[in-house]
Design a protein around this motif. Structure first.
Motif, mmCIF file in Angstrom:
data_model
loop_
_atom_site.group_PDB
_atom_site.id
_atom_site.type_symbol
_atom_site.label_atom_id
_atom_site.label_comp_id
_atom_site.label_asym_id
_atom_site.label_seq_id
_atom_site.Cartn_x
_atom_site.Cartn_y
_atom_site.Cartn_z
ATOM 1 N N GLN A 1 9.370 0.842 8.672
ATOM 2 C CA GLN A 1 10.824 0.650 8.670
ATOM 3 C C GLN A 1 11.291 0.027 7.354
ATOM 4 O O GLN A 1 12.293 0.438 6.784
ATOM 5 C CB GLN A 1 11.260 -0.220 9.848
ATOM 6 N N ILE A 2 10.546 -0.941 6.858
ATOM 7 C CA ILE A 2 10.889 -1.578 5.578
ATOM 8 C C ILE A 2 10.847 -0.547 4.455
ATOM 9 O O ILE A 2 11.790 -0.413 3.671
ATOM 10 C CB ILE A 2 9.935 -2.756 5.276
ATOM 11 N N ALA A 3 9.745 0.200 4.377
ATOM 12 C CA ALA A 3 9.584 1.179 3.304
ATOM 13 C C ALA A 3 10.669 2.244 3.353
ATOM 14 O O ALA A 3 11.272 2.590 2.323
ATOM 15 C CB ALA A 3 8.197 1.827 3.392
ATOM 16 N N THR A 4 10.963 2.753 4.530
ATOM 17 C CA THR A 4 12.000 3.780 4.683
ATOM 18 C C THR A 4 13.361 3.234 4.257
ATOM 19 O O THR A 4 14.091 3.883 3.500
ATOM 20 C CB THR A 4 12.059 4.263 6.149
ATOM 21 N N THR A 5 13.696 2.050 4.727
ATOM 22 C CA THR A 5 14.993 1.449 4.415
ATOM 23 C C THR A 5 15.145 1.190 2.922
ATOM 24 O O THR A 5 16.180 1.509 2.324
ATOM 25 C CB THR A 5 15.175 0.135 5.198
ATOM 26 N N ARG B 1 15.013 -6.701 -4.775
ATOM 27 C CA ARG B 1 16.270 -6.946 -5.490
ATOM 28 C C ARG B 1 17.079 -5.693 -5.818
ATOM 29 O O ARG B 1 18.270 -5.661 -5.535
ATOM 30 C CB ARG B 1 16.008 -7.751 -6.755
ATOM 31 N N PRO B 2 16.481 -4.661 -6.424
ATOM 32 C CA PRO B 2 17.310 -3.501 -6.771
ATOM 33 C C PRO B 2 17.975 -2.860 -5.542
ATOM 34 O O PRO B 2 19.100 -2.402 -5.612
ATOM 35 C CB PRO B 2 16.340 -2.525 -7.425
ATOM 36 N N ALA B 3 17.278 -2.852 -4.422
ATOM 37 C CA ALA B 3 17.809 -2.233 -3.211
ATOM 38 C C ALA B 3 18.660 -3.208 -2.400
ATOM 39 O O ALA B 3 19.317 -2.806 -1.443
ATOM 40 C CB ALA B 3 16.663 -1.708 -2.349
ATOM 41 N N LYS B 4 18.622 -4.479 -2.765
ATOM 42 C CA LYS B 4 19.328 -5.536 -2.031
ATOM 43 C C LYS B 4 18.922 -5.561 -0.551
ATOM 44 O O LYS B 4 19.746 -5.482 0.349
ATOM 45 C CB LYS B 4 20.842 -5.395 -2.168
ATOM 46 N N VAL B 5 17.608 -5.665 -0.338
ATOM 47 C CA VAL B 5 17.056 -5.757 1.009
ATOM 48 C C VAL B 5 16.258 -7.061 1.093
ATOM 49 O O VAL B 5 15.394 -7.317 0.246
ATOM 50 C CB VAL B 5 16.150 -4.554 1.353
ATOM 51 N N ALA B 6 16.566 -7.866 2.103
ATOM 52 C CA ALA B 6 15.838 -9.111 2.352
ATOM 53 C C ALA B 6 15.139 -8.986 3.707
ATOM 54 O O ALA B 6 15.770 -8.611 4.703
ATOM 55 C CB ALA B 6 16.802 -10.295 2.376
ATOM 56 N N VAL B 7 13.829 -9.268 3.717
ATOM 57 C CA VAL B 7 13.032 -9.121 4.931
ATOM 58 C C VAL B 7 12.572 -10.496 5.397
ATOM 59 O O VAL B 7 12.070 -11.303 4.602
ATOM 60 C CB VAL B 7 11.799 -8.218 4.680
ATOM 61 N N PHE B 8 12.728 -10.733 6.707
ATOM 62 C CA PHE B 8 12.283 -11.975 7.326
ATOM 63 C C PHE B 8 11.351 -11.621 8.476
ATOM 64 O O PHE B 8 11.686 -10.764 9.299
ATOM 65 C CB PHE B 8 13.475 -12.767 7.889
ATOM 66 N N GLU C 1 15.573 4.491 1.019
ATOM 67 C CA GLU C 1 16.912 5.055 1.249
ATOM 68 C C GLU C 1 17.970 4.308 0.440
ATOM 69 O O GLU C 1 18.841 4.910 -0.166
ATOM 70 C CB GLU C 1 17.265 5.007 2.737
ATOM 71 N N ARG C 2 17.879 2.992 0.426
ATOM 72 C CA ARG C 2 18.870 2.200 -0.316
ATOM 73 C C ARG C 2 18.719 2.408 -1.816
ATOM 74 O O ARG C 2 19.700 2.405 -2.541
ATOM 75 C CB ARG C 2 18.760 0.722 0.041
ATOM 76 N N ARG C 3 17.492 2.569 -2.282
ATOM 77 C CA ARG C 3 17.280 2.814 -3.709
ATOM 78 C C ARG C 3 17.858 4.170 -4.108
ATOM 79 O O ARG C 3 18.478 4.294 -5.163
ATOM 80 C CB ARG C 3 15.794 2.751 -4.056
ATOM 81 N N ARG C 4 17.662 5.169 -3.281
ATOM 82 C CA ARG C 4 18.223 6.499 -3.566
ATOM 83 C C ARG C 4 19.749 6.440 -3.584
ATOM 84 O O ARG C 4 20.385 7.014 -4.444
ATOM 85 C CB ARG C 4 17.775 7.511 -2.510
ATOM 86 N N ALA D 1 0.828 -1.213 0.000
ATOM 87 C CA ALA D 1 0.000 0.000 0.000
ATOM 88 C C ALA D 1 0.861 1.262 0.000
ATOM 89 O O ALA D 1 0.415 2.318 -0.461
ATOM 90 C CB ALA D 1 -0.933 0.003 1.208
ATOM 91 N N SER D 2 2.104 1.138 0.472
ATOM 92 C CA SER D 2 3.001 2.306 0.471
ATOM 93 C C SER D 2 3.630 2.522 -0.902
ATOM 94 O O SER D 2 4.396 3.460 -1.096
ATOM 95 C CB SER D 2 4.085 2.146 1.533
ATOM 96 N N GLY D 3 3.315 1.644 -1.858
ATOM 97 C CA GLY D 3 3.794 1.819 -3.227
ATOM 98 C C GLY D 3 5.000 0.983 -3.602
ATOM 99 O O GLY D 3 5.489 1.072 -4.726
ATOM 100 N N LEU D 4 5.492 0.175 -2.705
ATOM 101 C CA LEU D 4 6.666 -0.649 -3.004
ATOM 102 C C LEU D 4 6.261 -2.016 -3.543
ATOM 103 O O LEU D 4 5.224 -2.568 -3.161
ATOM 104 C CB LEU D 4 7.519 -0.836 -1.749
ATOM 105 N N ARG D 5 7.070 -2.553 -4.427
ATOM 106 C CA ARG D 5 6.849 -3.885 -4.983
ATOM 107 C C ARG D 5 8.034 -4.760 -4.628
ATOM 108 O O ARG D 5 9.162 -4.276 -4.498
ATOM 109 C CB ARG D 5 6.658 -3.813 -6.496
ATOM 110 N N TYR D 6 7.786 -6.049 -4.501
ATOM 111 C CA TYR D 6 8.794 -6.971 -3.993
ATOM 112 C C TYR D 6 8.490 -8.384 -4.445
ATOM 113 O O TYR D 6 7.400 -8.663 -4.960
ATOM 114 C CB TYR D 6 8.808 -6.920 -2.457
ATOM 115 N N ARG D 7 9.417 -9.269 -4.247
ATOM 116 C CA ARG D 7 9.221 -10.700 -4.495
ATOM 117 C C ARG D 7 8.863 -11.354 -3.167
ATOM 118 O O ARG D 7 9.400 -10.994 -2.120
ATOM 119 C CB ARG D 7 10.494 -11.346 -5.026
ATOM 120 N N VAL D 8 7.965 -12.329 -3.227
ATOM 121 C CA VAL D 8 7.525 -13.043 -2.030
ATOM 122 C C VAL D 8 8.175 -14.427 -1.991
ATOM 123 O O VAL D 8 8.224 -15.121 -3.011
ATOM 124 C CB VAL D 8 5.983 -13.197 -2.025
#
Length: 154
Positions: free
Chosen positions: A138-142, A68-75, A145-148, A44-51
């Motif tokens: 926190q996920i969206a902010t991180t 992937r582009p930001a190289k962030v993995a969430v668990f 930031e990494r994408r920027r 809903a915050s506008g981010l897309r990701y792989r599940v």
């Protein structure tokens, strides 16, 4: 006619009863309620990701969300299966087996964190009991930031 099973589980590696085994097999490894809620909020915050994707092709482990582009993995870790210091309660039945399994999960989690960090990934881990809104923010902010910082467009 031979009625012995083709495969017999090794001594001490199976659930204490058939009912317990069914119960443990029914526990989801993905699409848990906390995971679905956090995914919904991040989407809903506008981010897309792989599940449930592998961040690294050679690593046989999946993250709940991969950017992937930001190289962030969430668990989003379950309190029981990942040994939450706040909520983990050691099992009363077949304690050696289940406690060993949880300790193995924790060790694998640390190894996954290390391997991903060595490959330039940022690992975000949350407990299932944490506030979903806070986790999603926190996920969206991180990720943003990494994408920027990397110049990635998506």
């Amino acid at each position: 006619m031979d009625t012995t099973p083709d495969w017999v589980p090794p001594e001490g590696t199976w659930a204490s009863s058939a009912a317990r085994r069914r119960n443990m097999q029914a526990i989801r490894s993905r699409d848990t309620k906390p995971e679905l809620l956090i995914r919904q909020l991040v989407h809903a915050s506008g981010l897309r990701y792989r599940v449930a994707a592998r961040p690294l092709p050679g690593l046989r482990r999946t993250a709940d969300m991969v950017f992937r582009p930001a190289k962030v993995a969430v668990f989003i870790d379950g309190c029981y299966w990942h040994g939450c210091p706040e909520h983990y309660v050691p099992p009363k039945t077949n304690a050696g087996y289940w406690s060993g399994k949880v300790l193995g999960n924790v060790a694998r989690d640390r190894d996954t964190d290390r391997q991903l960090a060595n490959a330039g990934w940022l690992v975000l881990r949350f407990w299932e009991h944490e506030d979903s809104d806070s986790c999603a923010r926190q996920i969206a902010t991180t990720v943003r930031e990494r994408r920027r910082g990397s110049g990635a467009v998506r």
